[in-house]
Design an enzyme around this catalytic site. Structure first.
Site, PDB file in Angstrom:
ATOM      1  N   SER A 104      42.887 -11.946 -11.831  1.00 51.15           N
ATOM      2  CA  SER A 104      42.822 -10.927 -10.779  1.00 51.15           C
ATOM      3  C   SER A 104      44.160 -10.769 -10.068  1.00 51.15           C
ATOM      4  O   SER A 104      45.158 -10.408 -10.681  1.00 51.15           O
ATOM      5  CB  SER A 104      41.695 -11.295  -9.815  1.00 51.15           C
ATOM      6  N   ASP A 241      44.809  -4.255  -8.096  1.00 55.00           N
ATOM      7  CA  ASP A 241      45.302  -5.607  -8.355  1.00 55.00           C
ATOM      8  C   ASP A 241      45.385  -5.787  -9.866  1.00 55.00           C
ATOM      9  O   ASP A 241      45.198  -4.836 -10.631  1.00 55.00           O
ATOM     10  CB  ASP A 241      44.407  -6.664  -7.700  1.00 55.00           C
ATOM     11  N   ASP A 243      43.600  -7.013 -12.288  1.00 52.58           N
ATOM     12  CA  ASP A 243      42.514  -6.625 -13.198  1.00 52.58           C
ATOM     13  C   ASP A 243      41.791  -5.378 -12.723  1.00 52.58           C
ATOM     14  O   ASP A 243      40.783  -4.982 -13.307  1.00 52.58           O
ATOM     15  CB  ASP A 243      41.526  -7.777 -13.391  1.00 52.58           C
ATOM     16  N   ASP A 245      39.888  -4.533 -10.243  1.00 60.44           N
ATOM     17  CA  ASP A 245      38.536  -4.489  -9.689  1.00 60.44           C
ATOM     18  C   ASP A 245      38.569  -4.236  -8.182  1.00 60.44           C
ATOM     19  O   ASP A 245      37.535  -4.249  -7.532  1.00 60.44           O
ATOM     20  CB  ASP A 245      37.746  -5.757 -10.016  1.00 60.44           C
TER      21      ASP A 245
END
Length: 453
Positions: A104, A241, A243, A245
């Site tokens: 992340s 960010d 990833d 999400d």
């Protein structure tokens, strides 16, 4: 022995905690637990695998792929894609489960393994515990025609983009938007989908090399996005960010619009269109008290959960609620996604700017944030934060001082070795003073050096 799974999968230093051997073993264990129903019928389970672009994701993904296939799972490798894309594709393909390789917003040396169940849903604690317990047993190793096969999921990104565009209530024509992709998993799909939606798109942080993910860019480093929005005269900026999400934003003046403000804008929009179930927003204990006050005045109830978007999801599922999320920018639309989706959130936010004709600054002004200070205290025994008598006494004294004009939250991080101290107050000076006082107590009472002596 401490629990292997944290608040969001298994995360740690790649080749430190998170080795290829552990990745392979975790994949084999997950195959047994998550693929049990298919295996019991003599069928091969199917799993979607995706990763963010950090360098270690290459060998970890290969290890997971090998572990799954060796345990009899057919693997559909989607390559580099956002976490919410992986979750969507599990449901879209009708796969039995999925795996996302990402840390992340963490720096490039870290990585993580996150499992999703059928439908693209995050795992409850008991299922994660079952996978961890399975590690102690011999791996399931079928032979011959029963071993899993590996397929490149060639149209994975296209499927995700089509899905995102289908959620838009209106096009984004006329908007000039700067996207910061954090040199991460959305570097390909996010610019494409915003362009297809009609926006004029300027892109930064979209040249991943495996080592630069989240490095000075993205939702945890908004300075470049703020400067670019101002310099280019853009209507707004969107930051993901690593990833993708999560989503944070900046308005046309370069001021930050955080997850709480984004949720306020979207909750009001859904309320006005009759799509906000029971007029409820689900948020975590980390959300600013100003969000709760603003929504209460608008006739919207806020339900609080523990930190972590899976806990938000659980509460949303219990009540069938439409919208939930976190101050950090994880925002969940239950109609369209099973997890936080930064690209989806950015699209919906931009759609409100386009449809109302109001600036993002005007829309975000619906909520007044109370001054909030949060300090990460490192080098402490986070397991003792909730039980140490000295810490509890200091917190109680500070809460009595703040009364109804503020609040305090001490929370051990689920992904890092630290304790977060958060204080809200009627003014910034009070928030900073109280927070710093509590930090000194936490550092003095819970110091690892002190406990080691």
């Amino acid at each position: 022995m401490s629990r292997l799974f944290g608040t969001d999968g298994v995360r740690g230093l790649a080749n430190g905690l998170l080795t290829a051997e552990l990745a392979l073993s975790l994949a084999q264990a997950a195959a047994v637990v998550l693929g049990h129903d298919q295996m019991s019928e003599g069928k091969r389970p199917r799993a979607v695998l995706a990763r963010d672009p950090r360098a270690s994701g290459e060998f970890i993904s290969a290890a997971v792929e090998a572990g799954l296939a060796s345990a009899g799972v057919d693997v559909y490798n989607a390559g580099v894609l956002p976490t919410p894309a992986a979750a969507f594709l599990i449901a879209d393909l009708g796969a039995d489960f999925g795996v996302m390789i990402s840390a992340s917003h963490n720096p490039a040396p870290d990585n993580g393994i996150k499992f999703f169940a059928r439908g693209g849903r995050k795992l409850p604690d008991d299922v994660e515990d079952a996978i961890e317990q399975q590690l102690a047993h011999d791996a399931f190793r079928p032979v011959g025609i029963d071993v899993g096969r590996i397929t490149r999921f060639a149209d994975a990104e296209d499927r995700y983009i089509v899905h995102l565009l289908s959620t838009l209530p209106n096009r984004l024509d006329g908007l000039k938007i700067v996207l910061d992709c954090a040199h991460g998993a959305a570097s390909g799909c996010s610019p494409q989908v915003f362009t297809d939606a009609g926006a004029q798109v300027l892109v930064i942080g979209a040249d991943p090399d495996g080592l630069n993910i989240n490095d000075g860019v993205g939702s945890t480093h908004l300075e470049k996005l703020q400067a670019t929005v101002r310099a280019e005269g853009a209507d707004l900026g969107i930051a993901h960010d690593g990833d993708a999400d999560r989503c944070l934003a900046v308005d046309h003046e370069g001021s930050v619009v955080d997850g709480d403000q984004i949720m306020a804008v979207l909750a009001l929009a859904l309320r006005d269109s009759g799509q906000l179930k029971d007029n409820v927003l689900v948020a975590t204990v980390m959300s600013n008290l100003g969000l709760k006050i603003a929504l209460r005045d608008a006739g919207i109830t806020t339900r609080e959960t523990a930190v972590g978007d899976r806990y938000v999801l659980e509460e949303m599922g219990r009540g069938g609620y439409s919208l939930g999320g976190e101050q950090s920018g994880h925002v969940i639309f239950s109609e369209y996604a099973t997890t936080g989706d930064g690209v989806l959130t950015g699209l919906q936010l931009a759609a409100q700017v386009a449809s109302t004709g109001k600036s993002l600054k005007e829309l975000a002004a619906t909520m007044s944030k109370l001054p909030q200070v949060m300090i990460n205290v490192k080098g402490v025994d986070k397991s003792r934060a909730a039980i140490d008598s000295g810490v509890k006494t200091a917190v109680a004294k500070a809460e009595a001082e703040l009364g109804e004009t503020g609040r305090i939250l001490l929370r051990p991080s689920g992904t890092e070795p630290l304790v977060r101290v958060m204080v809200e107050a009627a003014d910034m000076a009070t928030a900073e003073r109280v927070c710093n006082e509590l930090v000194e107590v936490v550092r003095g009472r819970l110091s690892l050096e002190q406990h080691a002596q």
